[in-house]
Design an enzyme around this catalytic site. Structure first.
Site, short mmCIF file in Angstrom:
data_model
loop_
_atom_site.label_atom_id
_atom_site.label_comp_id
_atom_site.label_asym_id
_atom_site.label_seq_id
_atom_site.Cartn_x
_atom_site.Cartn_y
_atom_site.Cartn_z
N ARG A 16 26.44 18.08 -46.01
CA ARG A 16 26.24 19.37 -45.14
C ARG A 16 24.88 19.07 -44.24
NH1 ARG A 16 28.82 24.18 -47.46
NH2 ARG A 16 29.81 23.46 -49.18
N HIS A 33 11.58 50.31 -7.61
CA HIS A 33 11.77 51.72 -7.79
C HIS A 33 12.78 51.89 -9.06
CE1 HIS A 33 13.72 55.71 -6.91
NE2 HIS A 33 12.38 56.10 -6.83
N GLU A 56 -5.88 48.18 -9.52
CA GLU A 56 -4.71 47.69 -9.37
C GLU A 56 -4.84 46.56 -8.23
OE1 GLU A 56 -1.27 50.67 -9.28
OE2 GLU A 56 -3.07 51.83 -8.32
N THR A 70 -1.03 46.93 -13.89
CA THR A 70 -0.65 45.50 -13.56
C THR A 70 0.63 45.13 -12.65
OG1 THR A 70 0.36 45.66 -15.82
CG2 THR A 70 -1.66 44.59 -15.71
N ASN A 71 1.12 46.25 -12.43
CA ASN A 71 2.35 46.11 -11.32
C ASN A 71 1.86 45.64 -10.00
OD1 ASN A 71 4.04 47.00 -13.39
ND2 ASN A 71 4.18 49.17 -12.44
N CYS A 85 -1.34 50.18 -17.73
CA CYS A 85 -0.28 51.27 -17.78
C CYS A 85 0.79 50.58 -16.73
CB CYS A 85 -0.76 52.59 -17.15
SG CYS A 85 -1.35 52.43 -15.53
C1 PEP Z 1 0.89 49.74 -11.28
O1 PEP Z 1 0.74 49.39 -10.29
O2 PEP Z 1 0.76 48.98 -12.22
C2 PEP Z 1 1.29 51.03 -11.82
C3 PEP Z 1 1.47 51.59 -12.96
O3 PEP Z 1 1.58 51.90 -10.74
P1 PEP Z 1 3.09 51.97 -9.80
O4 PEP Z 1 3.90 50.92 -10.60
O5 PEP Z 1 3.52 53.31 -9.88
O6 PEP Z 1 2.59 51.47 -8.64
MG MG Z 2 0.44 50.88 -8.59
#
Ligand code: PEP
Ligand code: MG
Length: 849
Positions: free
Chosen positions: A77, A425, A715, A737-738, A801
């Site tokens: 095995r 979105h 941002e 961070t987005n 966030c």
């Molecule tokens: C971001 O930009 O990380 C954020 C939390 O804000 P949104 O996604 O609403 O632009």
């Molecule tokens: Mg944002």
């Protein structure tokens, strides 16, 4: 030592065998031997030995065979370091030859002996001699005649008689298994499961305990808990030779060893063996500190333990098993917690597609929000709401969603979009609502005129067709796939309680509505880290007032619209504060470009003209005026607050009045007000001045005092770089961070989905940076911002966030950078709590080392 390790070793309690040199199976067998379980003699071959075998150097075969006596019957095995990395299939009955056949006919009967010999010749022909499996087609394959034909076929193909010498047979088997492991396909497969490129294979050669004889004989596996639920339940499989069939079978696919009305159970056939097996498996649980499955044979009523393997388990079973082991004092709580992969917590919170049932995948996209749900396709928000009103489950399919789709999303079971990335979105809203969602499924094409969607294979689906969206894996599945229910049971709650005791970074939730806030609290979020106020205005009743405000030419008209919005906002905040019961609530002032509030379709524009009592041409012109080439970098965030300050004034007033209403006896609520999309210190100074003025006005009119904290959302790269001059004006910095990822890469978050898969496949990015924080680039900005901010202000609160906030990797990053909390969508809060606790425990263990 090196020399010794490279020689085959008999597994004894003291043999020098480790998982790293001989693989997990060899090590486990040694543990079973140490426990004094009836394990047949076994010899282990190290990775090194097997590697040499693949290269053509055989070990001393005489020495290898010596422990098994003059007429050995063996199985071989695989024993890789991690069982998940796979390996070649086991080969049984090595050593079978004419002489042993005669002997076995006597011991276990001619029929059984013939079957054993015949199967071995076939297996050897295919796997070792590499003959075509078709060569046995058309043969009798039964009894003496079958055996004769199989041996003759072998001889004809190879022009040699079937090898009779066990040494020759075993050498052939070892060589073929060693080479199979080194093959390119096998290597790629295991690398896909996380194995290093040079992962080794060990082999174990074990005396066969045939499970064949004249008394009660058979073979099977047994385990003491369910692999699905983790609850105590004796399950397994036992094939009884005396019964000529599986001894027991209950409904479904589970095969039970306990009593069965339709036939004798193992307990009936061999009660002592059954009791022993249960006892052995229990002992294994304690000694190996793991829930195990025992592989066994029974020969004339006597038990042989061939192997013990960690039982396969669903995520929910994994949690229950780990918690039970800790509660029974077998492992410490910390270890129980470390054993759970944080992302598995996601599976506990959502329904999932049953992985064991075959399914027809018709499109792939980005796994934007976990869970799975089935529904009938609708192409508009209105159709989704109509379906919901009829009590039907529907899937909202759009090219991409806009704020106007919110109600349709609320009414849907899940969401699928052709475009968009992980922070689009649709993705953000679906995660907030806990809806399964796949975005950026660019191999399908939505046709909104015809209300159809064409899949990559040309299949055209229309409104009403059924699909299942698997948001955990980014799949669209035809029809209704079988789902596994979500399970937040007592074991999960216990585990999360332990996690909370151990972690050292706070976890908040991004929540925009009372419903989100309630979910966040239910998941034990320690506050709201981001309330996106724009989402509060998408309700149809409010949208019209909001549009009136945007269209107002005169300041007085704008003020009158804002006066209408004020009580609505105040009521929202009062509810959020009440739900969060004194936990911090961070409210972000309005962010999106105003044109997002305006209708995009001809019908929408017409009804807006009606509502505003203005000519259609007027409304159309205003919408055109407000359109921006790049709205994500246009009039949004604080730029809106500076150019139309009345909006932020209204929001600040609504927040302060809500604080007083929610905490009439004194200020138990301390709201946090966050300014979005800042890039310059002066923006903060201007907004701060106005917010202070509003606070003073509310204090004067009400005669009551309250506290609040004002902070900045980082941002833009500039805000991170200039954090040193921004921080003195801000109680906190929260990294969005987005947008920061979007701006650092110059990569539109809404369009990235179109080519992200290609980029990741080609290794340009290791991962979608909107999904996994780019520690090198965006991360550097985070570090710079944090350091410069803290240098300027020691008590500065730092957080993240963006959508990355819930990822274990980003939590590790933020913890290391000294952040105070992470904030993520409510359904990811448990994953974040667990990941944070694991990081703290690992650090403590490392320090103790
Ligand atoms: C971001 O930009 O990380 C954020 C939390 O804000 P949104 O996604 O609403 O632009
Ligand atoms: Mg944002």
């Amino acid at each position: 030592m090196q020399q010794k390790l490279s020689q085959p070793q008999l597994i004894t309690p003291t043999a020098d065998i480790t998982t790293a040199t001989h693989g997990g199976r060899a090590k486990c067998l040694q543990r079973l031997v140490r426990m004094d379980l009836p394990v047949p003699r076994t010899v282990a071959l190290s990775f090194d030995t097997v590697h040499k075998i693949a290269a053509g150097t055989m070990p001393d075969m005489k020495a290898l065979l010596e422990p098994f006596g003059p007429q050995p019957l063996l199985c071989v095995r695989p024993s890789s370091e991690d069982p998940d990395w796979g390996g070649p299939g086991a080969v049984l009955n090595v050593g079978m030859n004419d002489a042993l056949y005669v002997d076995l006919c006597d011991r276990i009967g001619t029929e059984a002996a013939t079957a054993v010999y015949m199967r071995f010749v076939q297996g050897y022909a295919i796997h070792v001699a590499r003959l075509d499996p078709d060569m046995f087609d058309g043969l009798v394959l039964e009894g003496h005649e079958g055996l004769r034909q199989v041996l003759a076929a072998y001889e004809e193909e190879t022009e040699e008689p079937f090898p009779q010498d066990p040494e020759v047979q075993l050498s052939g088997v070892l060589r073929s298994m060693a080479r199979a492991w080194e093959g390119t396909t096998a290597r790629l497969l295991r690398q896909a499961k996380g194995a290093p490129a040079d992962a080794g294979l060990g082999l174990v050669v074990q005396a066969m305990a045939l499970g064949l004889g004249k008394g009660e004989c058979g073979s099977g596996v047994i385990q003491l808990v369910s692999s699905f639920s983790g609850l105590p339940k004796i399950t397994g499989r036992y094939r009884s030779q005396s019964q000529g069939r599986d001894a027991l079978r209950k409904e479904g696919t589970s095969i039970y060893l306990a009593r069965d009305p339709r036939g004798p159970s193992l307990e009936d056939l061999a009660p002592d063996a059954f009791a022993q097996l249960i006892d052995y498996t229990r002992q294994m649980r304690v000694r190996l500190r793991e829930e195990m499955q025992t592989e066994f044979t029974i020969e004339n009523g006597q038990v042989h333990v061939l192997d013990g393997v960690r039982i396969r388990r669903s995520s929910r079973a994994a949690v229950r098993i780990a918690v039970a082991l800790a509660e029974d004092g077998i492992i410490p709580k910390e270890e129980a917690m470390l054993r759970i992969e944080p992302r598995a917590a996601t599976e506990m919170l959502h329904r999932q597609v049953d992985p064991d049932v075959p399914r027809q995948v018709i499109a792939h996209g980005i796994a934007a929000s976990p869970g799975a749900a089935y529904g009938r396709i609708v192409f508009s928000s209105a159709a989704a709401q109509a379906a919901a009103a009829r009590g039907e489950l529907c899937v909202l399919v759009r090219r991409e969603t806009t704020p106007e789709d919110i109600r349709g999303m609320h009414a849907s079971a899940d969401v699928l979009t052709e475009r968009g990335g992980i922070t689009s979105h649709a993705a953000v809203i679906a995660r907030g609502l806990g809806l399964p969602c796949v975005v950026g499924a660019s191999d399908m094409k939505v046709n909104l005129r015809r209300n159809t969607v064409t899949m990559a294979d040309g299949q055209v689906l229309k409104e009403g067709d059924a699909v299942t969206i698997d948001g955990t894996n980014g799949l669209v599945i035809e029809g209704e796939a079988p789902l596994l229910e979500a399970a937040q049971d007592d074991a999960f709650t216990t585990l999360m309680g332990w996690a909370d005791e151990m972690r050292d970074i706070s976890v908040r939730a991004n929540a925009d509505t009372p419903a989100d806030a309630q979910i966040a609290r239910d998941f034990n979020a320690e506050g709201i880290g981001l309330c996106r106020t724009e989402h509060m205005f998408f309700d149809p009743g409010r949208l019209t007032v909001m549009r009136e405000m945007i269209f107002a030419a005169e300041e007085a008209d704008r003020k009158s619209a804002l006066d209408q919005l004020l009580p609505m906002q105040r009521a929202d905040f009062v509810e959020l504060f009440r739900i969060m019961k004194g936990h911090p609530v961070c409210i972000r002032l309005l962010d999106p470009p105003l044109h997002e509030f305006l209708p995009a379709t001809r019908d929408g524009i017409r009804s807006l003209a009606e509502a505003l009592d203005r000519p259609l041409s007027d409304v159309t012109r205003r919408i055109e005026e407000m359109a921006e080439y790049n709205p994500m970098l246009g009039l949004r965030g604080v730029r809106l607050g500076i150019t139309m300050p009345e909006i932020y004034d209204m929001q600040a007033r609504a927040i302060f009045e809500a604080v007083l209403e929610a905490s009439p006896e004194g200020a138990s609520v301390v709201p946090e007000i966050m300014i979005p999309l800042v890039s310059a210190k002066r923006e903060v100074e201007l907004v701060k001045g106005r917010v202070e003025a509003v606070a003073a006005a509310v204090r004067t009119t009400t005669g009551k005092d309250f506290k609040y904290r004002l902070g900045v959302m980082v941002e833009t790269p500039r805000a991170a770089l200039r954090a040193g001059e921004i921080a003195p004006h801000a109680a906190f910095l929260s990294f969005g961070t987005n947008d920061l990822t979007q701006m650092t890469y110059g990569l539109s978050r809404d369009d990235a989905g179109r080519f992200m898969q290609t980029y990741v496949h080609q290794g340009v990015f290791p991962e979608d940076p909107f999904h996994m924080l780019d520690a090198e680039g965006v991360g550097e900005l985070l570090k710079i911002g944090a350091e410069r901010g803290r240098d300027a202000r020691k008590d500065l609160v730092l957080s993240i966030c963006g959508e990355h906030g819930g990822n274990p990797e980003s939590i590790a990053f933020c913890r290391a950078a000294g952040f105070d909390y992470v904030s993520c969508s409510p359904f990811r809060v448990p994953v974040a709590r667990l990941a944070a606790a694991q990081l703290a425990v690992r650090d403590r263990l490392k320090a103790a080392d």
